[in-house]
Each structure stands twice: as structure tokens, then as C-alpha cells.
Design a protein around this motif. Structure first.
Motif, PDB file in Angstrom:
ATOM      1  N   SER A  94       0.870  -0.998  -0.026  1.00  0.00           N
ATOM      2  CA  SER A  94      -0.061   0.097  -0.008  1.00  0.00           C
ATOM      3  C   SER A  94       0.853   1.320  -0.130  1.00  0.00           C
ATOM      4  CB  SER A  94      -0.988   0.023   1.033  1.00  0.00           C
ATOM      5  OG  SER A  94      -1.872  -0.919   1.043  1.00  0.00           O
ATOM      6  N   ALA A  95       2.001   1.184   0.711  1.00  0.00           N
ATOM      7  CA  ALA A  95       2.721   2.440   0.835  1.00  0.00           C
ATOM      8  C   ALA A  95       3.594   2.771  -0.163  1.00  0.00           C
ATOM      9  CB  ALA A  95       3.705   1.996   2.054  1.00  0.00           C
ATOM     10  N   ASN A  96       3.500   1.853  -1.343  1.00  0.00           N
ATOM     11  CA  ASN A  96       4.095   2.158  -3.013  1.00  0.00           C
ATOM     12  C   ASN A  96       3.451   3.365  -3.384  1.00  0.00           C
ATOM     13  OD1 ASN A  96       5.686   1.436  -5.220  1.00  0.00           O
ATOM     14  ND2 ASN A  96       3.739   1.383  -6.160  1.00  0.00           N
ATOM     15  N   LEU A  97       2.308   3.747  -2.813  1.00  0.00           N
ATOM     16  CA  LEU A  97       1.450   5.149  -3.287  1.00  0.00           C
ATOM     17  C   LEU A  97       2.280   6.311  -3.205  1.00  0.00           C
ATOM     18  CD1 LEU A  97      -1.196   6.250  -4.070  1.00  0.00           C
ATOM     19  CD2 LEU A  97      -1.406   6.818  -1.568  1.00  0.00           C
ATOM     20  N   PHE A  98       3.563   6.223  -2.434  1.00  0.00           N
ATOM     21  CA  PHE A  98       4.279   7.317  -1.962  1.00  0.00           C
ATOM     22  C   PHE A  98       5.528   7.263  -2.973  1.00  0.00           C
ATOM     23  CE2 PHE A  98       1.602   6.760   1.550  1.00  0.00           C
ATOM     24  CZ  PHE A  98       0.672   7.805   1.487  1.00  0.00           C
ATOM     25  N   ASN A  99       6.096   8.290  -3.289  1.00  0.00           N
ATOM     26  CA  ASN A  99       7.299   8.400  -3.838  1.00  0.00           C
ATOM     27  C   ASN A  99       8.316   8.229  -2.803  1.00  0.00           C
ATOM     28  OD1 ASN A  99       6.661   8.554  -6.722  1.00  0.00           O
ATOM     29  ND2 ASN A  99       6.097  10.549  -6.341  1.00  0.00           N
ATOM     30  N   GLN A 100       9.765   7.769  -3.105  1.00  0.00           N
ATOM     31  CA  GLN A 100      10.732   7.799  -1.901  1.00  0.00           C
ATOM     32  C   GLN A 100      11.248   9.284  -1.927  1.00  0.00           C
ATOM     33  OE1 GLN A 100      14.051   5.418  -2.794  1.00  0.00           O
ATOM     34  NE2 GLN A 100      14.892   5.715  -0.691  1.00  0.00           N
ATOM     35  N   ILE A 101      11.386   9.747  -0.663  1.00  0.00           N
ATOM     36  CA  ILE A 101      11.785  11.321  -0.613  1.00  0.00           C
ATOM     37  C   ILE A 101      13.417  11.324   0.006  1.00  0.00           C
ATOM     38  CG2 ILE A 101      11.531  13.211   0.823  1.00  0.00           C
ATOM     39  CD1 ILE A 101       9.293  12.722  -1.137  1.00  0.00           C
ATOM     40  N   ASN A 102      14.074  11.993  -0.727  1.00  0.00           N
ATOM     41  CA  ASN A 102      15.464  12.127  -0.229  1.00  0.00           C
ATOM     42  C   ASN A 102      15.686  13.298   0.800  1.00  0.00           C
ATOM     43  OD1 ASN A 102      18.260  12.653  -0.444  1.00  0.00           O
ATOM     44  ND2 ASN A 102      18.360  12.770  -2.254  1.00  0.00           N
ATOM     45  N   PRO A 103      15.782  12.946   1.970  1.00  0.00           N
ATOM     46  CA  PRO A 103      15.952  13.788   3.072  1.00  0.00           C
ATOM     47  C   PRO A 103      17.183  14.872   2.955  1.00  0.00           C
ATOM     48  CG  PRO A 103      16.863  11.849   3.747  1.00  0.00           C
ATOM     49  CD  PRO A 103      16.364  11.551   2.502  1.00  0.00           C
ATOM     50  N   LYS A 104      17.983  14.767   1.916  1.00  0.00           N
ATOM     51  CA  LYS A 104      19.006  15.862   1.632  1.00  0.00           C
ATOM     52  C   LYS A 104      18.926  16.678   0.434  1.00  0.00           C
ATOM     53  CE  LYS A 104      22.438  12.991   4.169  1.00  0.00           C
ATOM     54  NZ  LYS A 104      23.840  12.600   4.180  1.00  0.00           N
ATOM     55  N   ASN A 105      17.429  16.276  -0.232  1.00  0.00           N
ATOM     56  CA  ASN A 105      17.385  17.220  -1.571  1.00  0.00           C
ATOM     57  C   ASN A 105      16.658  18.387  -1.420  1.00  0.00           C
ATOM     58  OD1 ASN A 105      16.794  17.739  -4.141  1.00  0.00           O
ATOM     59  ND2 ASN A 105      16.040  15.723  -4.842  1.00  0.00           N
ATOM     60  N   ILE A 123       8.861   7.349   4.361  1.00  0.00           N
ATOM     61  CA  ILE A 123       8.979   7.486   2.839  1.00  0.00           C
ATOM     62  C   ILE A 123      10.312   8.080   2.592  1.00  0.00           C
ATOM     63  CG2 ILE A 123       6.572   8.089   2.553  1.00  0.00           C
ATOM     64  CD1 ILE A 123       7.178  10.816   2.507  1.00  0.00           C
ATOM     65  N   THR A 124      11.317   7.821   3.386  1.00  0.00           N
ATOM     66  CA  THR A 124      12.564   8.154   2.806  1.00  0.00           C
ATOM     67  C   THR A 124      13.058   6.890   2.430  1.00  0.00           C
ATOM     68  OG1 THR A 124      13.611   7.878   4.997  1.00  0.00           O
ATOM     69  CG2 THR A 124      12.884   9.989   4.714  1.00  0.00           C
ATOM     70  N   GLN A 125      12.568   5.808   2.902  1.00  0.00           N
ATOM     71  CA  GLN A 125      12.998   4.288   2.428  1.00  0.00           C
ATOM     72  C   GLN A 125      12.555   4.160   1.045  1.00  0.00           C
ATOM     73  OE1 GLN A 125      15.198   2.775   4.564  1.00  0.00           O
ATOM     74  NE2 GLN A 125      15.405   4.711   5.457  1.00  0.00           N
ATOM     75  N   PRO A 126      13.034   3.161   0.510  1.00  0.00           N
ATOM     76  CA  PRO A 126      12.565   2.699  -0.840  1.00  0.00           C
ATOM     77  C   PRO A 126      11.180   1.862  -0.624  1.00  0.00           C
ATOM     78  CG  PRO A 126      14.467   1.429  -0.406  1.00  0.00           C
ATOM     79  CD  PRO A 126      14.504   2.473   0.636  1.00  0.00           C
ATOM     80  N   SER A 127      10.647   1.692  -1.784  1.00  0.00           N
ATOM     81  CA  SER A 127       9.392   0.660  -1.751  1.00  0.00           C
ATOM     82  C   SER A 127       9.853  -0.662  -1.879  1.00  0.00           C
ATOM     83  CB  SER A 127       8.467   1.304  -2.594  1.00  0.00           C
ATOM     84  OG  SER A 127       6.964   0.528  -2.661  1.00  0.00           O
ATOM     85  N   LYS A 128       9.204  -1.641  -0.864  1.00  0.00           N
ATOM     86  CA  LYS A 128       9.671  -3.025  -1.210  1.00  0.00           C
ATOM     87  C   LYS A 128       8.766  -3.616  -2.169  1.00  0.00           C
ATOM     88  CE  LYS A 128       9.506  -7.474   1.249  1.00  0.00           C
ATOM     89  NZ  LYS A 128       9.259  -8.123   2.628  1.00  0.00           N
ATOM     90  N   TYR A 129       7.756  -3.159  -2.513  1.00  0.00           N
ATOM     91  CA  TYR A 129       6.768  -3.674  -3.462  1.00  0.00           C
ATOM     92  C   TYR A 129       6.488  -2.729  -4.677  1.00  0.00           C
ATOM     93  CZ  TYR A 129       6.056  -7.466  -0.268  1.00  0.00           C
ATOM     94  OH  TYR A 129       6.294  -8.441   0.473  1.00  0.00           O
ATOM     95  N   ASP A 130       6.195  -3.196  -5.940  1.00  0.00           N
ATOM     96  CA  ASP A 130       5.759  -2.243  -6.759  1.00  0.00           C
ATOM     97  C   ASP A 130       4.144  -2.330  -6.825  1.00  0.00           C
ATOM     98  OD1 ASP A 130       4.575  -4.674  -8.311  1.00  0.00           O
ATOM     99  OD2 ASP A 130       6.259  -4.746  -9.715  1.00  0.00           O
TER     100      ASP A 130
END
Length: 694
Positions: A494-505, A534-541
Motif C-alpha cells: 500500500s505504501a508504494n503510493l508514495f514516492n521515495q523522498i530524499n532527506p538531503k534534496n 517515505i525516506t525508504q525505498p518501496s519494497k513492492y511495486d
């Protein structure tokens, strides 16, 4: 021997006749083949397509009680008339998903269709001269008897090639193993060529539906039908159609584009098989649907071997016209006769909108008049009172924080399943949870009308219209037994709804993964608490397949179940626990999310989730004077620890109502920035400041 046309010309000349009908000859005659110039004959053929109308016949929003120029076959019909007037040779097809999806569809399903009754969808479509219709997955939502009675009211034939009878005898004496519907049609079309002469072209039409209907509507279909793979079925029937004389073949798959890679590895798992169909030799054009998106469109720019200017997929002309009548699909083919055969020389596709910044067409009076009685019946149907809400139920923030429109649905499912298992000793000792998703949260963010797709139920008196707004599908209630490990993976997908956020960008980062994860697959599971990192990559597509290299990725953190004594179950202890999860038949039988599938189902009820919701509202109002309609905030984003100033943005509706609701209910600081090209409001959200959620 004298050529017959030459002989006729000489006779006409001798007799000084002005009209001998020399322009009235057909394709395929031996005499034409003897004429050298016949190889230069060209025909312009226009294919028009509607798809995913979902019983949106009127240009009317029954939830808001107002005219809506962004939807409805009544408006599309005017585009159809315009498109027909622009060309000489035109055919019109419908791709499916017609009978369900709007209050009018609900009204007719609730009232029922008897033999001889005509569904309002067909009252409207019968005025438009459709040549053929395809069966969509939502045609099966109300059962086979309803479907049979409904399509019998169509003045045009229906096709489907991959649904087969799996009972000893199906309708109309169809036997086990036979196609349930006519698999394909080959129809002669009289056309005028580029020289003004009449030609006869044999057009083949073949339709398909996702095999997943066997999971999505298992209660209606198991033991009655089977569904074969789309591509394999095409490979079976296309050569047969060619042998039977089809000059050109138009495929009408109720199926999205799908993967452009590994197209041979599609088999029964492939719900979206349109691109894979482009590899099937003999298909000349594809009028597709199902995904509620638009093709050609710039969102597909860069897709492998895709031309969004001409509108081709793998060099095959193709079109997908959105949903609810908001677009009309158009494919213009230039056909050339070469060596006695018709080939596609050139093509141009477009999806023509009914609304773009403003209404592009007026509604068809013929359509409005055709369904006037049904429209009035729907208006009365949706105004039936059912209870009272304690607060506003809007879904403007449903993708960024816990949401009241999802909460009330989840609460109703939870309540019903607890009642049902109370006397089942093998189940009543297990914790009961509930999974629900935002069904109306900006659509697919692909058309201007999507910005209107939000739940807007005001506090106070509630009607069935409001229940239908909160739960737009005729799903039925199902309960699963799963363990805590599966539950975590369900949420990870379900959390694949969110893009990964880069905390240094420091540059702008988009929060919502609109392109690759439908909002209706963003399940919130109530009864547990958790955060999403959401700083972590998504495990699933989006298909819940593990992303290569991300087998150990974890976005779901602090996942906790608290029992009645206040004890917190977390980590390995949580993973080993068993739970009952209330959901719907679409999710339960879908086998996509971890823990779903027929082997996990422990309770399958005939009750529609929407009716469960309506009865829950009534019962709570009777017991407490109103139903509680506030979110319990059981999930939130994990606060991002960073020294970088982040610019994270999300989209929602741009309206005064949305502005006020966001101002009053935001858990994190949200600042309205601007509007995007589709008319959505763009907000900046602060995920770096800790919040306290009660």
C-alpha cells in the motif's frame, strides 16, 4: 476478353447516359483485380470508441445534485455526432464497464431488471448506432442473470473471446467449454474510397476481459465460467478471423497497456495486456480501456516503441478514451488495397475531450430524453435518508493523513464482521481489523475532471446518495485470516503510493506516486497503529511484486497491535499473531496483496459493503443520535530527521471547501503553492516537524 467496366463505359458512352452506376462496385471482385489502378484504391476509415462509461449516462453529478459538463454519455454523444460528420466512413464501438459505477447503475441494480426491461445505458446507446460492444469486468458485478437481461436490451451485438461456459449448461443453451459470448464478429462495411467509388470491407471485431474477474467476482462466477489468457486467446482466434475473410481486425480489449517488457510472460496473471496484444500478428487497430486513462497522452511519453503524436503502441494504431464519457476515442485509418488485400497505410489517433477548460459540447437532447424517467428515479433513489453524521466527511487529505471517508467505511466493515464471527469459536478469539482505501481521491490524476473526484459529504443528515459517494463500488464484504507478517507486507505494498523522498534534496519532490499506484490500492488497516517512512525505498511495486534489490526494504515502522488490557504487540511477537481482516471481495480474491486469496478467506457475505455502511450509519444514528465520522489517526508519516529544507508537495482539489477543510484539519503544516495543469491545487507539506496525534 473485354474488361466489364470498360464494356460498361462504352455502352454508357454510346447511349449518352449520365448515370450508369459505375461507382457502385465492391472489393474483391475479379474484374477489379484485373484493373491496374485498383491497387491505388484507398479508404479512410474512422473508428470511434467509448469505454468505462460506468452508467454515467447523464451529464449530472448525483452526489452533488448538479449538472456536470465533465462527464456523461449525453455529452459524448455530441462529440460522436461531430466526429461522424467529419468523415464519410465511420464505425462506433464500446469497450465495456457499462453497467456499474454510478448512482443510476446502483438504482437499476437495486430495482432489478426483468426480461424485456431496457437498461438506461442501452436506452441511450441504442440512439447512437453502435456496431458492437465488448464485455468489461464490471459487467459481472451484479451476476450473470442481471448481465443477460441487461445486454438483451442492446440493439447491437456483444462480443467476448476469452470467457467460456464452465457449467453443464449456461445461458441460451451454451454448453460447457463453449464461448459464453460470441467471441468475434466479421461485419461487412460499405465505404466510399478516395475516388468516390463504393467498396465493401469486411471488418473483424474481437473483445477481451481481464481474467481476474474470476477473483474479483468469484461469488458470481466460480463454477459457472472460466476465463482464458487474453493474448493466448487472441493468438487462437485472429488466424480464424483472417481465414474467414476479415480484411482488417479491430481488437477491443478491456485491458490497460501493461508492461512493455517480458510480453511473452503474461499468461493468466496479466490484467493489462494491450501492449502484449500488439505483438499478435493480424491485429490492425486496438480500441482499449479499463485503466480510466487517456491514450495517446504525454503521460506515456518515453514508453518503449510508443508514438504519442500518432497514437501507436508498437506501431499499432491505438486509443483509450478515459472514463465516464469524458473523452471520445478516435482512430483514423488510411487503408490501401494492395494485391487484393487491405492494409493499414497510415493512421492517426486521438482522445477528444468533452471538457477542456470549458465545455466543448452541449448535451444531446436525445440521450437526456431517452433516460429521463430513469434519471428522475435515480434522483429519488439517492435522497433516501439513512442517518446523521457528526462532522464533515471529505477526502481532500486522504492521501496524506488518516481520513474520515476511509474511517467510516472501515468502522462499518469492522462492526459487521465482529457480529458475524461472534458465535464462530474458531474465529471469535482473534483480533478483528479492517482494510479500506480512498476510492475518491483525485481519480488517476490524468484528466481535468479527476480534480472533482473527492468525497464531499457534509455533516448532518445523510442519505443513500452519501453512502454511495463514500463507497462507489458494489463490492461484497469478505473476511480474511492472516498473520502479522502478511499484514505488514500488505501495508508495505500500500505504501508504494508514495514516492521515495530524499532527506538531503532541496529541490521540489512529489509525494504521490500517481503514475504507478492507483489510490484505491492504498489500503489503510484499522485496528493497528503504524507509521510510514517515505525516506525508504518501496519494497513492492503497484502489483505487490518485490522490487529487485529491495527485498529487505521497510517503510512500515512501529507497527503495533494493542489488546484490551493495553498490552502492545510489536516486532516478532506481532508477526506471529493471527488476525481477521474485514475487506471486500475485490481485495480478498485478488491475490495481489500479501494475505489475500481464496485460501485465506474465512467469511464471505452476500452483503454489499455499501449496504453494510448504510445500515451501520442508521444503527449508530439510532443508538447515539449520530454516527461518529472522524478519523482515529491510527497511521501517519514518520517525521523526517534532516537539516535540509525540504520542498515536498502533494495535489488535492482546488476549492473553497477544500481550502477550509485543510486549514481546519491538517495535522502537519500545509501551504497552498499553486495549481497544476489539470486544475488540482498543489500543497507543500512539512514532514520534518514532529506532531502529536491523539
Amino acid at each position: 476478353m473485354l474488361n466489364k467496366k470498360l464494356l460498361a463505359t462504352l455502352i454508357c458512352s454510346t447511349l449518352s447516359l449520365t448515370a450508369c452506376g459505375l461507382d457502385d462496385y465492391s472489393h474483391g471482385g475479379d474484374d477489379d483485380d484485373d484493373n491496374e489502378s485498383s491497387n491505388q484504391v484507398e479508404v479512410s476509415l474512422r473508428i470511434l470508441e467509448t469505454s468505462d462509461l460506468h452508467s454515467n449516462i447523464m451529464d449530472f453529478n448525483y452526489y452533488l445534485g448538479t449538472d456536470d459538463p465533465t462527464i456523461g454519455l449525453a455529452r459524448t454523444a455530441s462529440l460522436i455526432d461531430e466526429a461522424r460528420n467529419e468523415k464519410t466512413n465511420v464505425v462506433l464501438v464500446d469497450n465495456g464497464d457499462l453497467l456499474q459505477g454510478s448512482p443510476m447503475g446502483d438504482y437499476i441494480a437495486k430495482k432489478g431488471l426483468n426480461s424485456g426491461d431496457t437498461h438506461p445505458a442501452y436506452k441511450a446507446m441504442n440512439t447512437l448506432d453502435y456496431v458492437v460492444g465488448n464485455i468489461g469486468n464490471h459487467e459481472f458485478n451484479y451476476g450473470l442473470d442481471f448481465l443477460k437481461n441487461a445486454i438483451s436490451g442492446a440493439d447491437f451485438p456483444y462480443i467476448n473471446a476469452n470467457v467460456y461456459c464452465d457449467s453443464y449448461e449456461c445461458w441460451d443453451k451454451v454448453q460447457k467449454g463453449d464461448n459464453l459470448f460470441t467471441p468475434y464478429l466479421i461485419k461487412e462495411k460499405q465505404v466510399l474510397d478516395n475516388k468516390g467509388h463504393k467498396q465493401t470491407i469486411k471488418i473483424g471485431y474481437i473483445g477481451f476481459v481481464p481474467p481476474q474477474i474470476m477473483q474479483w467476482d468469484a461469488q458470481n462466477l466460480q463454477g459457472k465460467v472460466r476465463v482464458d489468457d487474453i493474448v493466448k486467446t487472441a493468438e487462437k482466434f485472429i488466424p480464424i478471423m483472417q481465414k474467414e475473410g476479415a480484411d482488417i481486425i479491430i481488437a477491443i480489449p478491456h485491458s490497460g497497456i501493461g508492461s512493455v517488457y517480458d510480453i511473452k510472460v503474461n499468461d493468466i496473471e496479466n490484467e493489462n495486456a494491450t501492449f502484449a496484444l500488439t505483438y499478435v500478428e493480424g491485429i490492425d487497430a486496438i480500441a482499449f480501456g479499463h485503466s480510466h486513462a487517456i491514450f495517446p497522452d504525454k503521460q506515456y511519453e518515453g514508453l518503449y516503441n510508443t508514438d504519442i503524436i500518432k497514437g501507436t503502441l508498437n506501431d499499432v494504431p491505438a486509443v483509450m478514451p478515459g472514463r465516464w464519457g469524458d473523452n471520445l476515442g478516435i482512430i483514423d485509418l488510411t487503408l490501401k488495397r494492395s494485391d487484393g488485400k487491405w492494409i493499414v497505410e497510415d493512421s492517426q489517433s486521438e482522445s477528444r475531450p468533452i471538457y477542456q477548460d470549458k465545455a466543448q459540447v452541449e448535451a444531446s437532447l436525445d440521450i437526456r430524453q431517452a433516460v429521463e424517467i430513469d434519471h428522475l428515479g435515480t434522483l429519488e433513489f439517492v435522497e433516501q435518508p439513512i442517518g446523521k453524521a457528526s462532522s464533515n466527511i471529505y477526502s481532500f487529505l486522504s492521501l496524506v493523513q488518516d481520513d474520515p471517508s476511509v474511517q467510516i467505511v472501515s468502522d462499518s466493515q469492522l462492526d459487521k464482521v465482529k457480529q458475524q464471527i461472534a458465535n464462530i469459536s474458531s474465529l471469535n478469539h482473534l483480533p478483528v481489523l479492517s482494510a479500506a482505501a480512498p476510492f475518491k481521491a483525485g481519480g488517476r490524476h490524468s484528466t481535468t475532471s479527476d480534480s472533482e473526484q473527492y468525497v464531499q459529504v457534509d455533516m448532518g443528515d445523510l442519505t443513500y446518495k452519501n453512502a454511495a459517494d463514500l463507497y462507489v463500488y458494489p463490492n461484497t464484504l469478505v473476511a480474511l485470516k492472516i498473520n502479522g507478517s502478511e499484514l505488514k507486507d500488505w501495508l508495505e505494498c500500500s505504501a508504494n503510493l508514495f514516492n521515495q523522498i530524499n532527506p538531503k534534496n532541496e529541490t521540489t519532490q512529489q509525494l504521490i506516486n500517481w503514475n504507478n499506484h492507483p489510490t484505491y490500492n492504498f489500503d489503510v488497516i484499522d485496528g493497528v497503529t503504524y507509521q510510514i517512512d517515505i525516506t525508504q525505498p518501496s519494497k513492492y511495486d503497484s502489483d505487490c511484486q518485490i522490487v529487485s534489490g529491495q527485498e529487505n526494504a521497510a517503510r512500515i515502522v512501529d507497527l503495533t497491535y494493542t489488546d484490551e488490557t493495553g498490552y502492545h504487540y510489536t516486532g516478532g511477537e506481532f508477526a506471529a499473531m493471527d488476525f481477521i481482516v474485514a475487506t471486500n471481495n475485490y481485495r480478498a480474491f485478488g491475490e495481489k496483496f500479501a494475505g489475500t486469496g481464496v485460501n485465506n478467506i474465512v467469511l464471505e457475505l452476500p452483503d454489499e459493503n455499501r449496504d453494510v455502511l448504510a445500515r451501520y450509519i442508521t444503527a449508530q444514528t439510532s443508538a447515539h443520535g449520530e454516527v461518529t465520522s472522524v478519523a482515529d489517526n491510527n497511521w501517519r508519516f514518520k517525521t523526517i530527521a534532516t537539516d535540509t529544507t525540504l520542498d515536498i508537495r502533494f495535489e488535492t482539489q482546488d476549492s473553497t471547501k477544500a481550502d477550509s477543510f485543510i486549514d481546519e484539519n491538517q495535522q502537519r503544516s500545509m501551504t497552498k503553492i499553486n495549481n497544476d495543469e489539470l486544475g488540482f491545487a498543489v500543497y507543500q507539506i512539512d514532514l520534518t516537524t514532529d506532531i502529536t496525534v491523539e
